[in-house]
Write an enzyme that holds these catalytic residues in place. Structure first.
Site, mmCIF file in Angstrom:
data_model
loop_
_atom_site.group_PDB
_atom_site.id
_atom_site.type_symbol
_atom_site.label_atom_id
_atom_site.label_comp_id
_atom_site.label_asym_id
_atom_site.label_seq_id
_atom_site.Cartn_x
_atom_site.Cartn_y
_atom_site.Cartn_z
ATOM 1 N N TYR A 133 0.840 -1.197 0.000
ATOM 2 C CA TYR A 133 0.000 0.000 0.000
ATOM 3 C C TYR A 133 0.873 1.244 0.000
ATOM 4 O O TYR A 133 1.742 1.401 0.862
ATOM 5 C CB TYR A 133 -0.936 0.039 1.210
ATOM 6 C CG TYR A 133 -1.788 1.291 1.191
ATOM 7 C CD1 TYR A 133 -2.801 1.433 0.246
ATOM 8 C CD2 TYR A 133 -1.555 2.338 2.068
ATOM 9 C CE1 TYR A 133 -3.568 2.581 0.181
ATOM 10 C CE2 TYR A 133 -2.320 3.497 2.014
ATOM 11 C CZ TYR A 133 -3.325 3.615 1.072
ATOM 12 O OH TYR A 133 -4.076 4.762 0.998
ATOM 13 N N SER A 240 4.592 9.611 12.912
ATOM 14 C CA SER A 240 6.050 9.618 12.802
ATOM 15 C C SER A 240 6.679 10.304 14.011
ATOM 16 O O SER A 240 6.090 11.198 14.618
ATOM 17 C CB SER A 240 6.460 10.336 11.521
ATOM 18 O OG SER A 240 7.795 10.057 11.209
ATOM 19 N N HIS A 265 5.653 15.691 8.653
ATOM 20 C CA HIS A 265 4.930 14.493 8.217
ATOM 21 C C HIS A 265 3.444 14.592 8.541
ATOM 22 O O HIS A 265 2.617 14.015 7.838
ATOM 23 C CB HIS A 265 5.518 13.243 8.871
ATOM 24 C CG HIS A 265 6.698 12.695 8.136
ATOM 25 N ND1 HIS A 265 6.629 12.237 6.842
ATOM 26 C CD2 HIS A 265 7.988 12.521 8.518
ATOM 27 C CE1 HIS A 265 7.821 11.809 6.449
ATOM 28 N NE2 HIS A 265 8.662 11.977 7.448
ATOM 29 N N GLU A 329 11.098 5.880 16.796
ATOM 30 C CA GLU A 329 11.144 5.404 15.410
ATOM 31 C C GLU A 329 12.482 5.799 14.786
ATOM 32 O O GLU A 329 13.176 4.973 14.200
ATOM 33 C CB GLU A 329 9.986 6.013 14.620
ATOM 34 C CG GLU A 329 9.976 5.631 13.146
ATOM 35 C CD GLU A 329 8.958 6.418 12.347
ATOM 36 O OE1 GLU A 329 8.638 5.980 11.228
ATOM 37 O OE2 GLU A 329 8.488 7.471 12.819
ATOM 38 N N HIS A 330 12.830 7.065 14.887
ATOM 39 C CA HIS A 330 14.110 7.582 14.383
ATOM 40 C C HIS A 330 14.912 8.154 15.545
ATOM 41 O O HIS A 330 14.393 8.965 16.310
ATOM 42 C CB HIS A 330 13.892 8.695 13.357
ATOM 43 C CG HIS A 330 13.019 8.315 12.212
ATOM 44 N ND1 HIS A 330 11.687 8.694 12.126
ATOM 45 C CD2 HIS A 330 13.271 7.585 11.096
ATOM 46 C CE1 HIS A 330 11.164 8.224 11.011
ATOM 47 N NE2 HIS A 330 12.098 7.541 10.364
ATOM 48 N N HIS A 422 1.581 -39.170 22.008
ATOM 49 C CA HIS A 422 2.918 -38.729 21.609
ATOM 50 C C HIS A 422 3.944 -39.823 21.918
ATOM 51 O O HIS A 422 4.836 -40.116 21.111
ATOM 52 C CB HIS A 422 3.312 -37.448 22.360
ATOM 53 C CG HIS A 422 2.689 -36.196 21.810
ATOM 54 N ND1 HIS A 422 1.340 -35.984 21.822
ATOM 55 C CD2 HIS A 422 3.252 -35.091 21.241
ATOM 56 C CE1 HIS A 422 1.079 -34.796 21.283
ATOM 57 N NE2 HIS A 422 2.226 -34.238 20.916
#
EC number: 1.1.1.23
Length: 443
Positions: A133, A240, A265, A329-330, A422
């Site tokens: 997207y 952001s 942003h 994030e940054h 098992h």
């Protein structure tokens, strides 16, 4: 109107624990419940009506009357005709760097003999169908096409489709073509996520959806991921954010530019400066207002700065501790010999070291991916990479001797967990081996 006092400088150690926690708290959207209901209705409509709903949403939301969703091959092939050589060269350089970095991420398949006769492998397989997207907006986000399309190509996904709101700019189509994408659909927003998650007459259902978007797109991805008949997603991206750690060698002009670049942003962006030097904070504040005057989107940036922070600490170690708690994030580290301090950082989406490493370089062309965890999710998740477009599968092959060596260990553990079936899966085989060996001896 933002005053010259904003962002406000705050002394970290003058704050109580609750005040410190509040300083690092992201803004919360109070309209989430309304968005949840509206997105759910959109998803339901696409699920029930398919393409017919998509055509209607294109008209309702983007004011575009579409008669087909897929971009014709001829338009894709001619998409670069009106682009300048300068634009094409910039795209080529960025893609080369992004490709080089992501190719180095490829994992090798492994095979290990854990015991004699017990062979274990890890093999890598690409995802079959993935959906990318790319948001719309006032300008084409071709960098997002590269950040999604390049790792999908390197991972060797069998089928890659791309959705973006109409009308899709030529530069988006051209960049997608360079990434090897020839299935492009003109549909955006929550409705495009629904189309890729459920499938329609024109758009195939995908295995996983990638890409950033606004809060509507993010909510659609969340709901599609939870739906039993939906699709996996890369991550839930929030607004952001940027955090800068600076010492007295940092350049306030650069700091201000980086804070402003992230702030444009959107109004929900988060920008924080942390420094032991109050003089750096004050100089940066003055520079912010100077640079703000020349920005075309300064209304958005002004609102972001009202909620931004300049935190003054006692020392650099305190800066690192705060940053790790926030998990940005940054993260930009503008300090002397920045790489020497990298080992103190444990939580961040992407890190930029030194005065000459602006976050903008990572957004576009340095090489690493710019699709990164936000909202503190960097404490446990990573930025997008090739492995996100692949899956790992384990393979085990045991010889008779290998099973014999491991059988007592397995049966003991199955008995502890009281899983009799098992245990029988082992003992039936062991008994068979023993019987065969006895027959061999008698024969």
């Amino acid at each position: 109107m933002i005053s010259h006092e904003h962002p406000i400088s705050i002394y970290w150690n003058d704050c109580s624990k609750s005040e410190q926690k509040k300083l690092l708290t992201r803004p919360i959207n109070n309209k989430l419940n309304d968005i949840y209901i509206n997105v759910k209705n959109i998803l339901t409509k696409v699920y029930n009506e398919g393409d017919r709903a998509l055509f209607k949403f294109n008209f309702d939301f983007d004011n575009v009357q579409t008669t087909q969703l897929q971009i014709p091959t001829e338009i894709i092939m001619n998409s670069g005709r009106n682009l300048s050589n300068e634009i094409k060269q910039a795209i080529h350089t960025a893609m080369t760097n992004i490709t080089r970095f992501h190719q180095a991420q490829c994992y090798s398949e492994i095979i290990v003999e854990t015991l004699p006769g017990v062979y274990c492998q890890q093999i890598i397989r690409p995802l079959n169908i993935v959906g990318l997207y790319v948001p719309g907006g006032t300008a084409p986000l071709l960098s997002t096409v590269m950040m999604l399309g390049v790792p999908a190509r390197i991972a060797k996904c069998k089928r890659v489709i791309l959705c973006s709101p109409p009308p899709i700019p030529d530069v988006i189509i051209y960049t997608a073509q360079l990434c090897g994408i020839d299935e492009i659909y003109q549909i955006g927003g929550s409705q495009s996520i629904a189309a890729m998650g459920f499938g329609t007459e024109s758009i195939p259902k995908v295995d996983k959806i990638f890409g950033p978007g606004n809060i509507w797109v993010t909510e659609a991805k969340r709901q599609i991921n939870l739906a039993p008949n939906g699709a996996a997603i890369d991550m839930l991206a929030g607004p952001s954010e940027i955090l800068i750690i600076a010492d007295n060698t940092a350049n306030p002009i650069f700091i201000a530019a980086d804070l402003l670049s992230q702030s444009e942003h959107g109004p929900d962006s988060h920008a924080i400066l942390i420094t032991p030097y109050s003089c750096i904070a004050e100089k940066t504040k003055k520079e912010l207002h100077k640079q703000l005057k020349i920005l075309p989107r300064n209304d958005i940036v002004r609102n972001v700065l009202l909620n931004s922070r300049m935190i003054i600490t006692n020392n650099l170690m305190e800066c690192f501790s705060i940053s790790n708690s926030y998990a940005p994030e940054h993260l930009i580290i503008q300090i002397e010999n920045a790489s020497d301090y990298l080992h103190y950082i444990t939580n961040a989406g992407s890190i930029f070291l030194g005065n000459w490493s602006p976050e903008t370089a990572g957004d576009y062309a340095s090489g690493p991916n710019h699709v990164l965890p936000t909202y503190g999710r960097a404490v446990a998740t990573s930025g997008l990479g090739v492995i996100d477009f692949q899956k790992r599968m384990s393979v085990q092959q045991l010889t008779q001797n290998g099973l014999l060596q491991l059988s007592s260990t397995i049966t003991t553990l199955t008995q502890i967990e009281q899983l009799k079936a098992h245990e029988y899966a082992i003992t039936h085989r062991i008994n068979y081996i023993k019987e065969q060996n006895e027959h061999s001896l008698l024969g």
